[in-house]
Motif scaffolding. Sequence first.
Motif, PDB file in Angstrom:
ATOM      1  N   LEU A 131      -8.091   4.770  10.943  1.00 10.81           N
ATOM      2  CA  LEU A 131      -8.065   4.429   9.619  1.00 10.81           C
ATOM      3  C   LEU A 131      -9.320   3.479   9.402  1.00 10.81           C
ATOM      4  O   LEU A 131      -9.071   2.329  10.210  1.00 10.81           O
TER       5      LEU A 131
ATOM      6  N   LEU B 139      -4.195   8.345  14.101  1.00 14.22           N
ATOM      7  CA  LEU B 139      -4.951   8.481  13.152  1.00 14.22           C
ATOM      8  C   LEU B 139      -5.519   7.239  13.038  1.00 14.22           C
ATOM      9  O   LEU B 139      -5.078   6.019  13.131  1.00 14.22           O
TER      10      LEU B 139
ATOM     11  N   PHE C 254      -9.104   2.096   1.766  1.00 13.10           N
ATOM     12  CA  PHE C 254      -9.024   2.792   2.961  1.00 13.10           C
ATOM     13  C   PHE C 254      -9.781   4.158   2.839  1.00 13.10           C
ATOM     14  O   PHE C 254      -9.662   4.810   1.855  1.00 13.10           O
ATOM     15  N   GLY C 255     -10.296   4.659   3.912  1.00 15.38           N
ATOM     16  CA  GLY C 255     -10.658   6.113   4.232  1.00 15.38           C
ATOM     17  C   GLY C 255      -9.542   6.840   4.115  1.00 15.38           C
ATOM     18  O   GLY C 255      -8.475   6.501   4.547  1.00 15.38           O
ATOM     19  N   PRO C 256      -9.917   8.137   4.325  1.00 12.52           N
ATOM     20  CA  PRO C 256      -8.910   9.205   4.695  1.00 12.52           C
ATOM     21  C   PRO C 256      -8.245   9.438   6.160  1.00 12.52           C
ATOM     22  O   PRO C 256      -7.239   9.862   6.500  1.00 12.52           O
ATOM     23  N   GLY C 257      -9.140   8.797   6.915  1.00 12.96           N
ATOM     24  CA  GLY C 257      -8.733   8.572   8.600  1.00 12.96           C
ATOM     25  C   GLY C 257      -9.454   9.716   9.270  1.00 12.96           C
ATOM     26  O   GLY C 257     -10.051  10.745   8.805  1.00 12.96           O
TER      27      GLY C 257
ATOM     28  N   LYS D  73       0.910   5.397   0.962  1.00 11.28           N
ATOM     29  CA  LYS D  73       0.026   6.450   1.662  1.00 11.28           C
ATOM     30  C   LYS D  73       0.809   7.673   1.768  1.00 11.28           C
ATOM     31  O   LYS D  73       1.789   7.769   2.018  1.00 11.28           O
TER      32      LYS D  73
ATOM     33  N   LEU E 263       0.415   0.688  10.583  1.00 12.43           N
ATOM     34  CA  LEU E 263      -1.119   0.273  10.915  1.00 12.43           C
ATOM     35  C   LEU E 263      -1.501  -0.844  12.043  1.00 12.43           C
ATOM     36  O   LEU E 263      -0.856  -2.179  11.710  1.00 12.43           O
TER      37      LEU E 263
ATOM     38  N   TYR F 212       0.998  -1.311   0.139  1.00 11.44           N
ATOM     39  CA  TYR F 212      -0.126  -0.105  -0.094  1.00 11.44           C
ATOM     40  C   TYR F 212       0.907   1.146  -0.041  1.00 11.44           C
ATOM     41  O   TYR F 212       1.946   1.322   0.440  1.00 11.44           O
TER      42      TYR F 212
ATOM     43  N   GLU G  29      -3.874  11.267   3.642  1.00 10.99           N
ATOM     44  CA  GLU G  29      -4.711  10.438   3.045  1.00 10.99           C
ATOM     45  C   GLU G  29      -4.591   9.038   3.623  1.00 10.99           C
ATOM     46  O   GLU G  29      -3.853   8.731   4.126  1.00 10.99           O
ATOM     47  N   GLY G  30      -5.838   8.085   3.257  1.00  6.12           N
ATOM     48  CA  GLY G  30      -5.574   6.709   3.735  1.00  6.12           C
ATOM     49  C   GLY G  30      -4.709   6.049   2.863  1.00  6.12           C
ATOM     50  O   GLY G  30      -4.356   6.595   1.629  1.00  6.12           O
ATOM     51  N   PRO G  31      -4.310   4.850   3.095  1.00  5.80           N
ATOM     52  CA  PRO G  31      -3.355   4.103   2.312  1.00  5.80           C
ATOM     53  C   PRO G  31      -4.293   3.596   1.051  1.00  5.80           C
ATOM     54  O   PRO G  31      -5.518   3.369   0.987  1.00  5.80           O
TER      55      PRO G  31
END
Lengths: 113, 113
Positions: B90, B88, B104-107, A38, B43, A36, A42-44
């Motif tokens: 996620l 953060l 993934f979303g932006p968190g 990142k 993560l 991934y 922003e998210g991964p």
Amino acid sequence: DQQVKQNSPSLSVQEGRISILNCDYTNSMFDYFLWYKKYPAEGPTFLISISSIKDKNEDGRFTVFLNKSAKHLSLHIVPSQPGDSAVYFCAAETNQAGTALIFGKGTTLSVSS
Amino acid sequence: EAGVTQSPTHLIKTRGQQATLRCSPISGHTSVYWYQQALGLGLQFLLWYDEGEERNRGNFPPRFSGRQFPNYSSELNVNALELEDSALYLCASSRVGKSYEQYFGPGTRLTVT
């Protein structure tokens, strides 16, 4: 106990050259590996993956190599571009029901022009 | 196709309070995953929901909990906030049986003071 390890916190490469990001794992039950990318804030985002039955997967400038005997995988980016500058996470998954992705701590890639 | 959305973007709480984070998956995705990205730790897997049920949880205390609603959106609740919960958070989603393809979303950036 870290099952997925990215031992290099950072990597600096010149534009046009090859970037090689490495990842080691300890769990022999992992059967799927992913990379991934990142960017800050922003998210991964999913980049490329490889099944444990393969030793190479290629997608444009990105190639992932898997060495099961060494429990090692690597991501090659050729040629590297400044827009590739980001944090790269290696992740792995087992085929056991109810498991989730296990991520490494990430490697920050900086590509200079 | 809309991506994974998370709210709020930023959340500031004081120690001892409760925080609620929200996530809406991609349409058609029934699985939702929560991860914590604390400074220097990569993560860390928190929770996995599928079809409204908790499928798995990571190595976090019980004050981290959540739920998934009938529309597959999800909430993450963190009770009795501690300073080290600052991170953060996620959210990711995937289609059923495709946990290796997470988006993934932006968190949500949670700061505990």
